[in-house]
Design an enzyme around this catalytic site. Sequence first.
Site, PDB file in Angstrom:
ATOM      1  N   HIS A  51      -0.686  13.237  16.530  1.00  0.00           N
ATOM      2  CA  HIS A  51      -0.270  12.580  15.281  1.00  0.00           C
ATOM      3  C   HIS A  51      -0.744  13.326  14.038  1.00  0.00           C
ATOM      4  O   HIS A  51      -0.322  12.994  12.927  1.00  0.00           O
ATOM      5  CB  HIS A  51      -0.789  11.137  15.229  1.00  0.00           C
ATOM      6  N   ASP A  82       3.446  11.719  25.692  1.00  0.00           N
ATOM      7  CA  ASP A  82       2.651  10.549  25.283  1.00  0.00           C
ATOM      8  C   ASP A  82       3.608   9.403  24.924  1.00  0.00           C
ATOM      9  O   ASP A  82       4.742   9.649  24.485  1.00  0.00           O
ATOM     10  CB  ASP A  82       1.793  10.920  24.071  1.00  0.00           C
ATOM     11  N   HIS A  99       3.569   7.556  22.419  1.00  0.00           N
ATOM     12  CA  HIS A  99       3.842   7.540  20.977  1.00  0.00           C
ATOM     13  C   HIS A  99       4.440   8.871  20.524  1.00  0.00           C
ATOM     14  O   HIS A  99       4.040   9.931  21.008  1.00  0.00           O
ATOM     15  CB  HIS A  99       2.551   7.262  20.211  1.00  0.00           C
ATOM     16  N   ASP A 110      -0.449   7.053  28.346  1.00  0.00           N
ATOM     17  CA  ASP A 110      -0.298   5.665  27.885  1.00  0.00           C
ATOM     18  C   ASP A 110       1.099   5.132  28.192  1.00  0.00           C
ATOM     19  O   ASP A 110       1.456   4.024  27.782  1.00  0.00           O
ATOM     20  CB  ASP A 110      -0.650   5.519  26.389  1.00  0.00           C
TER      21      ASP A 110
HETATM   22  C1  OKP Z   1      -2.437   7.464  19.607  1.00  0.00           C
HETATM   23  B1  OKP Z   1      -1.829   8.295  20.730  1.00  0.00           B
HETATM   24  C2  OKP Z   1      -2.976  -0.645  17.436  1.00  0.00           C
HETATM   25  C3  OKP Z   1      -1.752  -0.158  16.680  1.00  0.00           C
HETATM   26  C4  OKP Z   1      -1.432   1.270  16.993  1.00  0.00           C
HETATM   27  C5  OKP Z   1      -2.292   3.548  16.657  1.00  0.00           C
HETATM   28  C6  OKP Z   1      -1.881   4.045  17.986  1.00  0.00           C
HETATM   29  C7  OKP Z   1      -2.216   5.499  18.107  1.00  0.00           C
HETATM   30  C8  OKP Z   1      -1.859   6.099  19.441  1.00  0.00           C
HETATM   31  N1  OKP Z   1      -4.053  -0.862  16.542  1.00  0.00           N
HETATM   32  N2  OKP Z   1      -2.476   2.131  16.554  1.00  0.00           N
HETATM   33  O1  OKP Z   1      -0.497   8.654  20.572  1.00  0.00           O
HETATM   34  O2  OKP Z   1      -2.011   7.732  22.051  1.00  0.00           O
HETATM   35 ZN    ZN Z   2      -0.080   7.571  22.552  1.00  0.00          ZN
END
Ligand code: OKP
Ligand code: ZN
Length: 343
Positions: free
Chosen positions: A159, A195, A197, A284
């Site tokens: 990110h 990932d 996300h 994840d």
């Molecule tokens: C990081 B990676 C929960 C809401 C989401 C950010 C997620 C970051 C993911 N508090 N918060 O891509 O695994």
């Molecule tokens: Zn993630």
Amino acid sequence: MKVVHSPLHARHDGGKELHRGELVPCFEMPSRADFILQALRREGFAVGGPREFPLESLLRVHDAGFVEFLRTAHAEWRAVGKEGFMLPSGFPARSLRRDHIPAGINGKMGYYAFDASTPIVEGTWDAALAAAHCALTAAAHVVEGERGAYALCRPPGHHAGHAVYGGYCFLNNAALAAQYLRDHGKKRVAVLDVDYHHGNGTQDIFWERSDVLFVSIHGTPETEYPYFLGYADERGAGEGEGYTRNFPLPRGTAWAEYVTALDAALDTVGGFAPDALVVSLGVDTYEGDPISAFKLETRHYPLMGERLARLGIPTVFVQEGGYAVEDLGSNVAGVLKGFLARG
Ligand code: OKP
Ligand code: ZN
């Protein structure tokens, strides 16, 4: 396959993140790395430490002012009498100014951050730098002839953009690995981000480049973090037009549908004929993940590894997310073993 790990990751600890209106202990916690390391050792992987790299290696993908902010942020925070973890509370969104970096630490933090899920603690810089060095070292192993290498990066990186941090990420480990490969003889490099996300930071860094292909499979940003990037119509710009490809999938996606997107993404990577591949390996996508909503099972991760190996491209694996802490080890080891099983 060589595993690169640094115990300095544990220095990034003790912060809280904004989650459903409350400050809660971070999902991105030190035990994540411990469980992965334990599983890989049990499977017989050789674990080594990172090499040293000059600070300039970071500037191949990151802005100098941004890196200096990360390096000094917590000291500045303490210098004005504050203590504990840092979280921003104001951001330069849409109609606000982005051409000026405020002098004070709160404004500066809001300028460089894009969310309130990413606390900076006293040890954050040491950990983020060590993770970057792990990724660079894994890339060096591949440059030196290894078929695959794995960087156990924590905090994660995908990110983090050219001059922005968020999503638990500070320095973009995968982008640093990809750029290292480019700087050491690999003419075309692909980054495949699996990932849950979207890897908005990696996409940002390589957006206008045709020498680094970015392909991502992720939960749709219509409902999933990071919300504001990762849609299918984002395909790069300028020289880089056509060299970014996004495969957003709905919540609830299980292996049967996932594998269709994975195969399409792998075709895209294969069609680019890269000299090296970087896999942003978040697990994840697992059914047990507490902040994600795909339904992959432990038995599917070796299948993912096998498919990656079928490309026949030297591969740097860089750890990203995965928050079902106790199952991380089997899922990560599964991908790497699946990759190795296919010679
Ligand atoms: C990081 B990676 C929960 C809401 C989401 C950010 C997620 C970051 C993911 N508090 N918060 O891509 O695994
Ligand atoms: Zn993630």
